[in-house]
Motif scaffolding. Structure first.
Motif, PDB file in Angstrom:
ATOM      1  N   ILE A   6       0.863  -1.184   0.000  1.00 19.30           N
ATOM      2  CA  ILE A   6       0.000   0.000   0.000  1.00 19.30           C
ATOM      3  C   ILE A   6       0.897   1.230   0.000  1.00 19.30           C
ATOM      4  O   ILE A   6       1.737   1.404   0.893  1.00 19.30           O
ATOM      5  N   GLN A  51      -3.085   0.483  -3.767  1.00 14.46           N
ATOM      6  CA  GLN A  51      -2.782  -0.879  -3.337  1.00 14.46           C
ATOM      7  C   GLN A  51      -2.392  -1.679  -4.573  1.00 14.46           C
ATOM      8  O   GLN A  51      -3.118  -1.697  -5.560  1.00 14.46           O
ATOM      9  N   GLN A  82       0.921  -4.991   2.989  1.00 18.35           N
ATOM     10  CA  GLN A  82      -0.459  -5.221   3.436  1.00 18.35           C
ATOM     11  C   GLN A  82      -0.549  -6.366   4.434  1.00 18.35           C
ATOM     12  O   GLN A  82      -1.374  -6.331   5.357  1.00 18.35           O
TER      13      GLN A  82
END
Length: 282
Positions: A6, A51, A82
């Motif tokens: 991310i 993302q 993540q």
């Protein structure tokens, strides 16, 4: 499974930023799974959260290349894996509804956290902490011990490498120095709909004013008491028949839900601070 990262960033707005960021990721084999951006026309700032999956480059390699890429754009950026849950320390006093709610959500996989410790100025919840196998630190606070206690709190937070500190109804005012040390990573739940009814006994204040809505506010902690950037708020409708006890009970449910949403968004790297406000990519 492919590693997922991310990327969050902010910088002065200019033409082609989305194209530049997506192109940077594409050139490195990044597959964008989710993207959101916001242009604040009042400040001229651009905010973005992306993302993406990437197998061609390691986390550290991506960080090095991102630093070189972002410099000409004056980007303030962060890169997160993540799969890495956010290391968290929770502070609490005598009311445990928010603490209990966070622990349950964490244990059932609803919050991507790694709760490393609970710190309290009272002993009420040491058994609750033990039932979740979380270390409990009892640090009583008095006017004479406040500075030493805060030093110990910060030591625990640093030793646990906490990325997030949650004040889950911790009823002590943090010093300016501690607020600065925790800037951007400490979330407080305030048991009223800020900016109304600050200070002690807000439900008594609300009842005295005959309000028709009560609420809760989750915000980042700053040196200005209850003035930090707001992450989430919610309200519940009441009427003249409700007692202070009714308002308090309803308020506790609202507080727990509001704090949980704020913690979830922060731990998913969906909240970017924009001066005294926030940008939230839900």
């Amino acid at each position: 499974m492919n590693p997922v990262y991310i990327l969050t960033l902010s910088c002065p707005d200019r033409l082609g930023l989305v194209h530049a960021v997506s192109g940077f990721l594409m050139e490195r084999g990044g597959n964008i799974e989710e993207a959101a951006q916001y242009n604040d026309q009042s400040t001229g700032l651009f905010f973005m959260r992306v993302q993406f999956a990437c197998v061609k480059h390691s986390f550290n390699n991506l960080k090095t290349q991102m630093s070189e890429f972002g410099h000409p754009y004056e980007m303030l950026w962060k890169l997160h894996a993540q799969a890495q849950p956010m290391r968290t320390v929770i502070l609490v006093s005598k009311e445990g509804h928010c603490l209990n709610d966070l622990l349950f959500r964490w244990k059932t996989g609803l919050l991507p956290l790694d709760i490393r410790a609970i710190i309290s100025n009272h002993r009420e919840f040491y058994q609750l902490a033990a039932s979740y196998n979380v270390p409990f630190h009892h640090l009583p606070v008095t006017a004479a011990t406040k500075t030493a206690v805060e030093a110990k709190q910060l030591e625990i937070i640093q030793n646990e490498e906490a990325e997030l500190v949650v004040l889950a109804r911790y009823m002590q005012i943090l010093s300016n120095d501690l607020c600065k040390s925790l800037s951007g990573r400490a979330i407080n739940i305030h048991h009223s709909f800020l900016p109304s009814f600050k200070g002690a006994k807000p439900y008594y204040q609300a009842h005295d004013r005959g309000v028709k809505l009560i609420g809760a506010t989750a915000h980042y902690v700053t040196a200005d008491l209850d003035e930090g950037p707001i992450i989430e708020q919610d309200v519940a409708r009441v009427d003249h028949s409700k007692t202070v006890e009714d308002l308090t009970a309803l308020g506790r449910d609202t507080e727990s839900q509001v704090l949980a949403r704020a913690v979830k968004w922060h731990s998913e790297h969906r909240v970017l601070i924009n001066g005294h406000k926030t940008v939230i990519f839900r």
